[in-house]
Design a protein around this motif. Structure first.
Motif, short mmCIF file in Angstrom:
data_model
loop_
_atom_site.label_atom_id
_atom_site.label_comp_id
_atom_site.label_asym_id
_atom_site.label_seq_id
_atom_site.Cartn_x
_atom_site.Cartn_y
_atom_site.Cartn_z
N ILE A 1 -8.47 -3.24 2.93
CA ILE A 1 -8.04 -1.84 2.77
C ILE A 1 -9.26 -0.94 2.65
CG2 ILE A 1 -6.78 -0.22 1.31
CD1 ILE A 1 -5.01 -2.61 0.46
N ASP A 2 -9.31 0.05 3.51
CA ASP A 2 -10.35 1.08 3.45
C ASP A 2 -9.81 2.22 2.59
OD1 ASP A 2 -12.39 2.88 3.75
OD2 ASP A 2 -12.23 3.02 5.93
N GLU A 3 -10.28 2.29 1.37
CA GLU A 3 -9.73 3.26 0.41
C GLU A 3 -9.89 4.70 0.86
OE1 GLU A 3 -10.63 2.50 -3.73
OE2 GLU A 3 -10.99 0.40 -3.27
N GLU A 4 -10.91 5.00 1.64
CA GLU A 4 -11.15 6.37 2.11
C GLU A 4 -10.10 6.82 3.12
OE1 GLU A 4 -15.14 6.52 3.52
OE2 GLU A 4 -15.98 6.03 1.55
N ASP A 5 -9.52 5.87 3.86
CA ASP A 5 -8.52 6.21 4.87
C ASP A 5 -7.12 6.40 4.29
OD1 ASP A 5 -10.31 6.22 6.92
OD2 ASP A 5 -9.74 4.27 7.75
N VAL A 6 -6.91 5.97 3.07
CA VAL A 6 -5.57 6.06 2.47
C VAL A 6 -5.17 7.51 2.26
CG1 VAL A 6 -4.16 5.48 0.47
CG2 VAL A 6 -5.74 3.80 1.39
N GLY A 7 -6.08 8.34 1.81
CA GLY A 7 -5.79 9.75 1.64
C GLY A 7 -5.14 10.12 0.32
N SER A 8 -5.02 9.17 -0.59
CA SER A 8 -4.52 9.46 -1.93
C SER A 8 -5.16 8.49 -2.91
CB SER A 8 -2.99 9.37 -1.98
OG SER A 8 -2.57 8.05 -1.85
N ALA A 9 -4.94 8.74 -4.19
CA ALA A 9 -5.52 7.88 -5.22
C ALA A 9 -5.01 6.45 -5.05
CB ALA A 9 -5.16 8.40 -6.59
N LEU A 10 -5.91 5.49 -5.24
CA LEU A 10 -5.56 4.09 -5.02
C LEU A 10 -6.03 3.25 -6.19
CD1 LEU A 10 -4.55 1.89 -3.03
CD2 LEU A 10 -6.85 1.80 -2.13
N ASP A 11 -5.11 2.55 -6.80
CA ASP A 11 -5.44 1.58 -7.85
C ASP A 11 -5.18 0.20 -7.26
OD1 ASP A 11 -5.83 0.05 -10.09
OD2 ASP A 11 -4.19 0.92 -11.24
N LEU B 1 0.83 -1.20 0.00
CA LEU B 1 0.00 0.00 0.00
C LEU B 1 0.86 1.25 0.00
CD1 LEU B 1 -2.93 0.83 -0.04
CD2 LEU B 1 -2.95 0.76 2.45
N LYS B 2 1.95 1.25 0.76
CA LYS B 2 2.88 2.38 0.76
C LYS B 2 3.50 2.59 -0.62
CE LYS B 2 4.58 2.65 5.49
NZ LYS B 2 5.75 2.44 6.35
N ARG B 3 3.89 1.48 -1.25
CA ARG B 3 4.51 1.55 -2.57
C ARG B 3 3.56 2.06 -3.63
NH1 ARG B 3 7.59 -3.88 -4.29
NH2 ARG B 3 6.79 -3.44 -6.34
N SER B 4 2.27 1.75 -3.49
CA SER B 4 1.29 2.08 -4.52
C SER B 4 0.65 3.44 -4.34
CB SER B 4 0.19 1.02 -4.53
OG SER B 4 0.76 -0.24 -4.77
N THR B 5 0.88 4.09 -3.22
CA THR B 5 0.26 5.38 -2.95
C THR B 5 1.30 6.36 -2.44
OG1 THR B 5 -0.27 4.88 -0.64
CG2 THR B 5 -1.92 4.27 -2.29
N ASN B 6 0.88 7.59 -2.31
CA ASN B 6 1.74 8.62 -1.72
C ASN B 6 1.32 8.90 -0.27
OD1 ASN B 6 3.22 9.01 -4.07
ND2 ASN B 6 1.71 10.42 -4.88
N ALA B 7 0.57 7.99 0.30
CA ALA B 7 0.07 8.18 1.66
C ALA B 7 1.21 8.07 2.68
CB ALA B 7 -1.01 7.15 1.98
N ASP B 8 1.04 8.76 3.79
CA ASP B 8 2.03 8.66 4.86
C ASP B 8 1.81 7.37 5.64
OD1 ASP B 8 -0.32 9.28 6.15
OD2 ASP B 8 0.52 10.91 7.35
N ALA B 9 2.75 7.04 6.50
CA ALA B 9 2.70 5.77 7.23
C ALA B 9 1.45 5.67 8.10
CB ALA B 9 3.95 5.61 8.09
N THR B 10 1.05 6.77 8.73
CA THR B 10 -0.12 6.74 9.59
C THR B 10 -1.38 6.46 8.79
OG1 THR B 10 0.95 8.36 11.01
CG2 THR B 10 -1.42 8.05 11.31
#
Length: 121
Positions: free
Chosen positions: A84-94, A42-51
């Motif tokens: 994975i809750d896509e809304e909590d990621v905080g960035s675009a998710l494929d 998930l970290k690799r696929s998004t620009n989301a922070d660790a939290t």
């Protein structure tokens, strides 16, 4: 959502009750490895922070999938969609990118463990 420590602890307890010490080690290790694979993917696929990444993963779902179908379950799209809750990621998710990253993380983990055991022979 629960964290890595809690998931490992619950898996170890489950494994110990069912199979003793070997079961505790196996189930705890597999559940924790599955969680780490999903987190890294998930970290690799998004620009989301660790939290954001950690709060988006349902560790209980990962634990259940690993206990039922093994470590390879974390590479299945159904497992990833449930965990994975896509809304909590905080960035675009494929989800395809996440699945691909999870597969490569799983390969990297299993290749590392196979290499270690073959070096000892």
């Amino acid at each position: 959502m629960i964290g890595a420590y809690t998931i490992g602890k619950k898996a170890v307890t489950f494994g110990y009750k069912r199979y003793g010490i070997p079961g505790a080690v196996a189930s705890g290790g597999a559940a924790l490895a599955g969680y780490l694979i999903v987190r890294r993917a998930l970290k690799r696929s998004t620009n989301a922070d660790a939290t954001g990444v950690e709060s988006a993963i349902d560790a209980g779902e990962v634990k259940s999938a690993v206990e039922e179908r093994g470590l390879g379950a974390v590479t299945e799209s159904e497992t990833l969609e449930r965990a994975i809750d896509e809304e909590d990621v905080g960035s675009a998710l494929d989800m395809n990118d996440v699945q691909s990253a999870a597969e490569s993380e799983t390969d990297a983990m299993t290749e590392g463990s196979e290499g270690d055991s073959s070096d000892e022979r």
